[in-house]
Design a protein around this motif. Structure first.
Motif, PDB file in Angstrom:
ATOM      1  N   TYR A 188       0.838  -1.204   0.000  1.00  0.00           N
ATOM      2  CA  TYR A 188       0.000   0.000   0.000  1.00  0.00           C
ATOM      3  C   TYR A 188       0.874   1.255   0.000  1.00  0.00           C
ATOM      4  O   TYR A 188       0.601   2.229  -0.714  1.00  0.00           O
ATOM      5  N   LYS A 189       1.948   1.230   0.775  1.00  0.00           N
ATOM      6  CA  LYS A 189       2.866   2.365   0.822  1.00  0.00           C
ATOM      7  C   LYS A 189       3.548   2.568  -0.526  1.00  0.00           C
ATOM      8  O   LYS A 189       3.697   3.703  -1.008  1.00  0.00           O
ATOM      9  N   LEU A 190       3.962   1.453  -1.168  1.00  0.00           N
ATOM     10  CA  LEU A 190       4.605   1.563  -2.481  1.00  0.00           C
ATOM     11  C   LEU A 190       3.642   2.124  -3.526  1.00  0.00           C
ATOM     12  O   LEU A 190       4.035   2.930  -4.382  1.00  0.00           O
ATOM     13  N   GLU A 191       2.374   1.671  -3.466  1.00  0.00           N
ATOM     14  CA  GLU A 191       1.391   2.195  -4.412  1.00  0.00           C
ATOM     15  C   GLU A 191       1.191   3.696  -4.209  1.00  0.00           C
ATOM     16  O   GLU A 191       1.049   4.462  -5.177  1.00  0.00           O
ATOM     17  N   ALA A 192       1.186   4.121  -2.938  1.00  0.00           N
ATOM     18  CA  ALA A 192       1.039   5.554  -2.663  1.00  0.00           C
ATOM     19  C   ALA A 192       2.242   6.329  -3.197  1.00  0.00           C
ATOM     20  O   ALA A 192       2.096   7.400  -3.817  1.00  0.00           O
ATOM     21  N   GLU A 193       3.454   5.784  -2.986  1.00  0.00           N
ATOM     22  CA  GLU A 193       4.647   6.446  -3.513  1.00  0.00           C
ATOM     23  C   GLU A 193       4.634   6.474  -5.039  1.00  0.00           C
ATOM     24  O   GLU A 193       5.026   7.471  -5.663  1.00  0.00           O
ATOM     25  N   LYS A 194       4.169   5.355  -5.640  1.00  0.00           N
ATOM     26  CA  LYS A 194       4.091   5.304  -7.103  1.00  0.00           C
ATOM     27  C   LYS A 194       3.127   6.368  -7.634  1.00  0.00           C
ATOM     28  O   LYS A 194       3.420   7.065  -8.618  1.00  0.00           O
ATOM     29  N   PHE A 195       1.968   6.481  -6.984  1.00  0.00           N
ATOM     30  CA  PHE A 195       1.000   7.485  -7.407  1.00  0.00           C
ATOM     31  C   PHE A 195       1.580   8.895  -7.273  1.00  0.00           C
ATOM     32  O   PHE A 195       1.416   9.744  -8.160  1.00  0.00           O
ATOM     33  N   GLU A 196       2.288   9.145  -6.164  1.00  0.00           N
ATOM     34  CA  GLU A 196       2.887  10.464  -5.954  1.00  0.00           C
ATOM     35  C   GLU A 196       3.941  10.765  -7.015  1.00  0.00           C
ATOM     36  O   GLU A 196       4.005  11.881  -7.560  1.00  0.00           O
ATOM     37  N   LEU A 197       4.774   9.765  -7.342  1.00  0.00           N
ATOM     38  CA  LEU A 197       5.809   9.966  -8.361  1.00  0.00           C
ATOM     39  C   LEU A 197       5.193  10.190  -9.741  1.00  0.00           C
ATOM     40  O   LEU A 197       5.680  11.021 -10.525  1.00  0.00           O
ATOM     41  N   GLN A 198       4.136   9.425 -10.051  1.00  0.00           N
ATOM     42  CA  GLN A 198       3.475   9.630 -11.339  1.00  0.00           C
ATOM     43  C   GLN A 198       2.867  11.031 -11.424  1.00  0.00           C
ATOM     44  O   GLN A 198       2.917  11.683 -12.479  1.00  0.00           O
ATOM     45  N   TYR A 199       2.309  11.465 -10.303  1.00  0.00           N
ATOM     46  CA  TYR A 199       1.738  12.822 -10.292  1.00  0.00           C
ATOM     47  C   TYR A 199       2.833  13.870 -10.490  1.00  0.00           C
ATOM     48  O   TYR A 199       2.672  14.819 -11.279  1.00  0.00           O
ATOM     49  N   GLN A 200       3.969  13.704  -9.796  1.00  0.00           N
ATOM     50  CA  GLN A 200       5.080  14.641  -9.962  1.00  0.00           C
ATOM     51  C   GLN A 200       5.618  14.609 -11.391  1.00  0.00           C
ATOM     52  O   GLN A 200       5.952  15.652 -11.971  1.00  0.00           O
ATOM     53  N   PHE A 201       5.702  13.394 -11.948  1.00  0.00           N
ATOM     54  CA  PHE A 201       6.198  13.269 -13.321  1.00  0.00           C
ATOM     55  C   PHE A 201       5.265  13.987 -14.301  1.00  0.00           C
ATOM     56  O   PHE A 201       5.713  14.722 -15.197  1.00  0.00           O
ATOM     57  N   SER A 202       3.946  13.772 -14.131  1.00  0.00           N
ATOM     58  CA  SER A 202       2.984  14.434 -15.024  1.00  0.00           C
ATOM     59  C   SER A 202       3.059  15.954 -14.874  1.00  0.00           C
ATOM     60  O   SER A 202       2.999  16.701 -15.864  1.00  0.00           O
ATOM     61  N   ARG A 203       3.204  16.412 -13.638  1.00  0.00           N
ATOM     62  CA  ARG A 203       3.281  17.864 -13.410  1.00  0.00           C
ATOM     63  C   ARG A 203       4.548  18.454 -14.021  1.00  0.00           C
ATOM     64  O   ARG A 203       4.515  19.517 -14.665  1.00  0.00           O
ATOM     65  N   GLN A 204       5.680  17.748 -13.833  1.00  0.00           N
ATOM     66  CA  GLN A 204       6.929  18.231 -14.430  1.00  0.00           C
ATOM     67  C   GLN A 204       6.844  18.242 -15.960  1.00  0.00           C
ATOM     68  O   GLN A 204       7.328  19.167 -16.623  1.00  0.00           O
ATOM     69  N   LYS A 205       6.222  17.181 -16.501  1.00  0.00           N
ATOM     70  CA  LYS A 205       6.078  17.127 -17.957  1.00  0.00           C
ATOM     71  C   LYS A 205       5.224  18.286 -18.468  1.00  0.00           C
ATOM     72  O   LYS A 205       5.534  18.916 -19.491  1.00  0.00           O
ATOM     73  N   TYR A 206       4.158  18.562 -17.731  1.00  0.00           N
ATOM     74  CA  TYR A 206       3.293  19.682 -18.123  1.00  0.00           C
ATOM     75  C   TYR A 206       4.048  21.004 -18.030  1.00  0.00           C
ATOM     76  O   TYR A 206       3.951  21.857 -18.928  1.00  0.00           O
ATOM     77  N   GLU A 207       4.819  21.208 -16.966  1.00  0.00           N
ATOM     78  CA  GLU A 207       5.580  22.449 -16.816  1.00  0.00           C
ATOM     79  C   GLU A 207       6.629  22.587 -17.917  1.00  0.00           C
ATOM     80  O   GLU A 207       6.861  23.693 -18.437  1.00  0.00           O
ATOM     81  N   VAL A 208       7.277  21.474 -18.273  1.00  0.00           N
ATOM     82  CA  VAL A 208       8.274  21.532 -19.349  1.00  0.00           C
ATOM     83  C   VAL A 208       7.614  21.897 -20.672  1.00  0.00           C
ATOM     84  O   VAL A 208       8.137  22.700 -21.460  1.00  0.00           O
ATOM     85  N   GLN A 209       6.445  21.289 -20.930  1.00  0.00           N
ATOM     86  CA  GLN A 209       5.735  21.636 -22.165  1.00  0.00           C
ATOM     87  C   GLN A 209       5.343  23.111 -22.185  1.00  0.00           C
ATOM     88  O   GLN A 209       5.429  23.783 -23.226  1.00  0.00           O
ATOM     89  N   GLU A 210       4.916  23.642 -21.042  1.00  0.00           N
ATOM     90  CA  GLU A 210       4.578  25.061 -20.962  1.00  0.00           C
ATOM     91  C   GLU A 210       5.807  25.925 -21.242  1.00  0.00           C
ATOM     92  O   GLU A 210       5.739  26.933 -21.969  1.00  0.00           O
ATOM     93  N   ASP A 211       6.950  25.522 -20.651  1.00  0.00           N
ATOM     94  CA  ASP A 211       8.183  26.286 -20.881  1.00  0.00           C
ATOM     95  C   ASP A 211       8.588  26.231 -22.349  1.00  0.00           C
ATOM     96  O   ASP A 211       9.060  27.241 -22.923  1.00  0.00           O
ATOM     97  N   GLN A 212       8.423  25.067 -22.974  1.00  0.00           N
ATOM     98  CA  GLN A 212       8.769  24.951 -24.391  1.00  0.00           C
ATOM     99  C   GLN A 212       7.860  25.821 -25.252  1.00  0.00           C
ATOM    100  O   GLN A 212       8.309  26.450 -26.222  1.00  0.00           O
TER     101      GLN A 212
END
Length: 220
Positions: A168-192
Motif C-alpha cells: 500500500y505504501k509503495l502504491e502511494a509512492e508510485k501514485f505520488e511519483l506519477q503525479y510529480q512526473f505528469s506535473r513536471q512534464k506539463y511544466e516543461v511543455q509550458e516552458d517549451q
C-alpha cells in the motif's frame, strides 16, 4: 441296680427271634445307607465348591495376566511413540540446522563474492554507478526476504499484513511519483511553448540561451 423285668410274652403266641433280628438288621442297614448317601452328597457338594473356587481363582489369575499383558503392550506402544517422536524431532532439528548452516554459508559466500566483484568492478571501471545500477541497488535494498519456512499461523498473518501495508505504501509512492512526473512534464511543455513564442517574436536574436534538457524521470 433296678431289677430287670423280662418282657411278658403273650400266652399262646410263638416269638420269632430270627425275624426280629432280621428286621433290626434291615433297619440298621437302611440307616447306614442313609448316612452314607448323606455323607457322599455332602462330600460331592464340598468337591463342587472346591472345583468352583479353583475355577474362579484360575479365571481371576488369567484375567490379571491378560490385564498385565495389555498394560505391557500399551506401555511398549507408548514408549515406541515417544521414541519415534524424539527421533523425528531430532531429524527435523538436524535438518533445520543443516539448512541454516547452508543458508549462512551461501549468504557469506554471496557477500564475499559480491564484495569481491564490486571491488573488482570499481577497480576496473573507476567510474561511479550509473542511474540503472542505483535503481537496482535501491530495489534490492527494498526487497525484503520472506523467511516463512518455520513460521506459525499467527506469524504468517502478521507477515501478510506487513506485506500488504508495504505494498500500500509503495502504491502511494508510485501514485505520488506519477503525479510529480505528469506535473513536471506539463511544466516543461509550458516552458517549451513559451520559448517558441519568444523565438517567434524575436527571430533576430542570435545569442539566446539554450535551455538544457530536463530529466523527467524522478530519482528513486
Amino acid at each position: 441296680m433296678p431289677n430287670l423285668i423280662p418282657p411278658k410274652i403273650p400266652d399262646g403266641e410263638k416269638v420269632d427271634f430270627d425275624d426280629i433280628h432280621r428286621k433290626r438288621m434291615e433297619k440298621d442297614l437302611m440307616e447306614l445307607q442313609t448316612l452314607i448317601e448323606v455323607h457322599f452328597e455332602s462330600r460331592k457338594k464340598e468337591e463342587d465348591e472346591l472345583i468352583n473356587l479353583t475355577e474362579r481363582i484360575e479365571k481371576r489369575r488369567s484375567e490379571r495376566a491378560e490385564q498385565h499383558r495389555i498394560r505391557s503392550e500399551r506401555e511398549k506402544e507408548r514408549q515406541k511413540r515417544l521414541e519415534d517422536e524424539r527421533t523425528r524431532k531430532e531429524e527435523e532439528e538436524a535438518k533445520k540446522r543443516a539448512d541454516d548452516d547452508a543458508k549462512k554459508k551461501k549468504t557469506l559466500t554471496s557477500l564475499h563474492f559480491g564484495g569481491y566483484m564490486q571491488k573488482l568492478t570499481e577497480k576496473r571501471s573507476g567510474k561511479r554507478q550509473t542511474e540503472r545500477e542505483k535503481k537496482k541497488k535501491i530495489l534490492s535494498d527494498r526487497r525484503k526476504s520472506l523467511d516463512i519456512e518455520h513460521s506459525s499461523q499467527e506469524k504468517l498473518k502478521e507477515k501478510a499484513k506487513e506485506l500488504w501495508d508495504w505494498m500500500y505504501k509503495l502504491e502511494a509512492e508510485k501514485f505520488e511519483l506519477q503525479y510529480q512526473f505528469s506535473r513536471q512534464k506539463y511544466e516543461v511543455q509550458e516552458d517549451q511553448e513559451r520559448a517558441k513564442e519568444i523565438d517567434t517574436d524575436v527571430p533576430a536574436a542570435s545569442n539566446h540561451t539554450v535551455v538544457p534538457p530536463v530529466s523527467l524521470i524522478p530519482h528513486l
